[in-house]
Design an enzyme around this catalytic site. Structure first.
Site, mmCIF file in Angstrom:
data_model
loop_
_atom_site.group_PDB
_atom_site.id
_atom_site.type_symbol
_atom_site.label_atom_id
_atom_site.label_comp_id
_atom_site.label_asym_id
_atom_site.label_seq_id
_atom_site.Cartn_x
_atom_site.Cartn_y
_atom_site.Cartn_z
ATOM 1 N N ASP A 119 16.886 63.904 11.161
ATOM 2 C CA ASP A 119 17.852 62.811 11.017
ATOM 3 C C ASP A 119 18.056 62.537 9.526
ATOM 4 O O ASP A 119 17.086 62.543 8.753
ATOM 5 C CB ASP A 119 17.314 61.533 11.688
ATOM 6 C CG ASP A 119 17.490 61.566 13.202
ATOM 7 O OD1 ASP A 119 18.035 62.557 13.724
ATOM 8 O OD2 ASP A 119 17.074 60.587 13.853
ATOM 9 N N ASP A 121 18.697 59.803 8.126
ATOM 10 C CA ASP A 121 18.224 58.487 7.674
ATOM 11 C C ASP A 121 16.701 58.360 7.642
ATOM 12 O O ASP A 121 16.183 57.263 7.447
ATOM 13 C CB ASP A 121 18.820 57.375 8.564
ATOM 14 C CG ASP A 121 18.502 57.558 10.032
ATOM 15 O OD1 ASP A 121 17.762 58.494 10.367
ATOM 16 O OD2 ASP A 121 19.009 56.764 10.849
ATOM 17 N N TRP A 181 25.169 58.003 20.963
ATOM 18 C CA TRP A 181 23.759 57.787 20.649
ATOM 19 C C TRP A 181 22.854 57.946 21.879
ATOM 20 O O TRP A 181 23.142 57.388 22.928
ATOM 21 C CB TRP A 181 23.573 56.382 20.048
ATOM 22 C CG TRP A 181 22.161 56.147 19.596
ATOM 23 C CD1 TRP A 181 21.650 56.397 18.354
ATOM 24 C CD2 TRP A 181 21.089 55.647 20.387
ATOM 25 N NE1 TRP A 181 20.315 56.089 18.335
ATOM 26 C CE2 TRP A 181 19.943 55.626 19.564
ATOM 27 C CE3 TRP A 181 20.977 55.241 21.715
ATOM 28 C CZ2 TRP A 181 18.697 55.194 20.014
ATOM 29 C CZ3 TRP A 181 19.735 54.811 22.180
ATOM 30 C CH2 TRP A 181 18.609 54.788 21.322
ATOM 31 N N GLU A 184 19.649 63.106 23.771
ATOM 32 C CA GLU A 184 19.594 64.563 23.581
ATOM 33 C C GLU A 184 18.175 65.039 23.259
ATOM 34 O O GLU A 184 17.761 66.127 23.657
ATOM 35 C CB GLU A 184 20.597 65.032 22.509
ATOM 36 C CG GLU A 184 20.243 64.801 21.054
ATOM 37 C CD GLU A 184 20.130 63.341 20.662
ATOM 38 O OE1 GLU A 184 20.895 62.531 21.216
ATOM 39 O OE2 GLU A 184 19.294 63.016 19.811
ATOM 40 N N ASP A 185 17.404 64.184 22.570
ATOM 41 C CA ASP A 185 16.024 64.558 22.240
ATOM 42 C C ASP A 185 15.124 64.487 23.475
ATOM 43 O O ASP A 185 14.258 65.340 23.676
ATOM 44 C CB ASP A 185 15.478 63.683 21.098
ATOM 45 C CG ASP A 185 15.692 62.203 21.345
ATOM 46 O OD1 ASP A 185 16.534 61.838 22.184
ATOM 47 O OD2 ASP A 185 15.016 61.391 20.697
ATOM 48 N N MET A 211 12.968 54.419 7.461
ATOM 49 C CA MET A 211 14.306 54.635 8.032
ATOM 50 C C MET A 211 15.321 53.869 7.195
ATOM 51 O O MET A 211 15.152 52.664 6.969
ATOM 52 C CB MET A 211 14.359 54.176 9.492
ATOM 53 C CG MET A 211 15.640 54.607 10.178
ATOM 54 S SD MET A 211 15.801 53.968 11.855
ATOM 55 C CE MET A 211 14.986 55.221 12.795
ATOM 56 N N HIS A 214 20.970 51.062 8.818
ATOM 57 C CA HIS A 214 22.339 51.244 9.290
ATOM 58 C C HIS A 214 22.491 50.438 10.569
ATOM 59 O O HIS A 214 21.523 50.127 11.253
ATOM 60 C CB HIS A 214 22.668 52.718 9.551
ATOM 61 C CG HIS A 214 21.807 53.354 10.599
ATOM 62 N ND1 HIS A 214 22.161 53.406 11.920
ATOM 63 C CD2 HIS A 214 20.598 53.937 10.518
ATOM 64 C CE1 HIS A 214 21.209 54.017 12.599
ATOM 65 N NE2 HIS A 214 20.238 54.347 11.782
ATOM 66 N N ARG A 216 23.960 49.820 14.439
ATOM 67 C CA ARG A 216 24.361 50.596 15.612
ATOM 68 C C ARG A 216 25.144 49.680 16.548
ATOM 69 O O ARG A 216 24.630 48.643 16.948
ATOM 70 C CB ARG A 216 23.095 51.111 16.294
ATOM 71 C CG ARG A 216 23.297 51.670 17.683
ATOM 72 C CD ARG A 216 22.002 52.276 18.204
ATOM 73 N NE ARG A 216 21.943 52.249 19.654
ATOM 74 C CZ ARG A 216 20.848 52.054 20.352
ATOM 75 N NH1 ARG A 216 19.693 51.884 19.728
ATOM 76 N NH2 ARG A 216 20.878 52.033 21.670
HETATM 77 C C1 NGS Z 1 15.394 56.281 23.055
HETATM 78 C C2 NGS Z 1 16.524 57.305 23.120
HETATM 79 C C3 NGS Z 1 16.216 58.470 22.217
HETATM 80 C C4 NGS Z 1 15.963 57.962 20.790
HETATM 81 C C5 NGS Z 1 14.838 56.937 20.816
HETATM 82 C C6 NGS Z 1 14.520 56.349 19.440
HETATM 83 O O1 NGS Z 1 15.717 55.163 23.811
HETATM 84 O O2 NGS Z 1 17.304 59.369 22.225
HETATM 85 O O3 NGS Z 1 15.203 55.873 21.704
HETATM 86 O O4 NGS Z 1 15.699 55.976 18.826
HETATM 87 N N1 NGS Z 1 16.646 57.774 24.524
HETATM 88 C C7 NGS Z 1 17.636 57.391 25.335
HETATM 89 O O5 NGS Z 1 18.517 56.633 25.012
HETATM 90 C C8 NGS Z 1 17.616 57.957 26.717
HETATM 91 S S1 NGS Z 1 15.771 55.356 17.368
HETATM 92 O O6 NGS Z 1 15.578 53.922 17.516
HETATM 93 O O7 NGS Z 1 14.746 55.975 16.563
HETATM 94 O O8 NGS Z 1 17.102 55.661 16.865
HETATM 95 O O9 NGS Z 1 15.606 59.023 19.927
#
Ligand code: NGS
Length: 292
Positions: A119, A121, A181, A184-185, A211, A214, A216
């Protein structure tokens, strides 16, 4: 204490040479490539760092400024690829971009054997967090300041992760279907389970990241179909990814070897909406907190 930094230079030096002398990136080759002098890399690996990106110019600048010195201190043979999305599709299609980045990086240099998915960021804090591949898929961004340096859930693979070329091909890359968003991971983690690959991690004491801030917008940025895609993902894993990239309606606009990175500009046409039932019927908790 007041410190004076004195820089002496030959008065005969022209401004361009002076600039190069002071430029900390002067040893980076075109396309953001670097290897230790005499090719004495700390490992036999050749690492491609893939950074997917859309409308994050400020983050990219900070990222590049930090990453070159960081990776050089680790003595790696590496290159940075920035895969930027443009075109009609407004939602960010990260999995598709990673697959395009993987394919284009190998066209650029077929000898890469380790890929880091990064990523833009996330800024690593500790040079002991080695950017190399391991025997199993390796999740590097274990402790992020945003999550008070705690792993949010045990199957998380997003943020920064490393896969060998062989594993990425075995897993058929990422799904091409996630735009917007999230998810995919998690889909990638499920592909790993399917192939009985275990997820490994470095020590949380040094796998630490900052991080960049930004905002969302959940309404416009999120992928409403992500829970549906996740619930049906495993059955598609062998046909949705690297194997059907040709059919994924994208085109590579340009590949440019810039000073600090190779820029892969990808045009993504508007995706057809994914039809799914009532998302609330899908069990989100199960998806998030499944144990390995
Ligand atoms: C989960 C997401 C992942 C994401 C993780 C952390 O909820 O894709 O949060 O995100 N899964 C789903 O939405 C199913 S973060 O806050 O680091 O951007 O990687």
């Amino acid at each position: 204490m007041k410190v004076a930094v004195l820089v002496t230079t030959s008065s005969k030096m022209d401004p361009e040479t002076l600039h190069k002398t002071l430029n900390p990136y002067r040893n980076v080759r075109a396309g953001g490539k670097w290897s230790p002098a005499g090719n004495r890399s700390s490992s036999s690996e050749k690492v491609a760092i893939l950074v997917t990106y859309k409308d994050r110019e400020e983050h990219l600048k900070i990222f590049l400024r930090h990453m070159h010195p960081f990776l050089q201190r680790q003595g790696l043979d590496y290159a940075i690829y920035v895969i930027e999305q443009h075109g009609e599709e407004q939602k960010f299609c990260k999995g598709l971009l990673y697959n395009v980045g993987f394919t284009e990086a190998l066209k650029d240099d077929p000898t890469y054997n380790c890929f880091i998915f990064h990523d833009v960021d996330l800024i690593p804090e500790d040079v002991r967090n080695l950017y190399t591949c391991r025997k199993s898929p390796f999740h590097l961004s274990v402790a992020i300041d945003k999550f008070e340096y705690k792993l949010p859930y045990v199957t998380l693979f997003g943020g920064v992760s490393a896969l060998t070329k062989a594993h990425y091909e075995l897993l058929n890359g990422y799904s091409n279907l996630y735009c917007g968003w999230g998810g995919e991971d998690d889909d990638m983690t499920r592909r790993m389970f399917k192939h009985k690959l275990r997820l490994s991690r470095p020590d949380k004491d040094f796998a630490r990241y900052k991080m960049l801030a930004h905002s969302r917008n959940r309404t416009t940025d999120d992928n409403p179909a992500r829970y549906y895609l996740l619930s049906t993902g495993v059955s598609r894993a062998d046909t949705d990814g690297l194997t059907d990239l040709q059919a994924a309606n994208y085109s590579v606009t340009s590949v440019t070897h810039k000073e600090l990175y190779t820029h892969i500009l990808v045009n993504i046409t508007k995706r057809r909406p994914i039809k799914f039932g009532n998302p609330h019927k899908l069990n989100k908790t199960k998806i998030h907190h499944r144990r390995m």
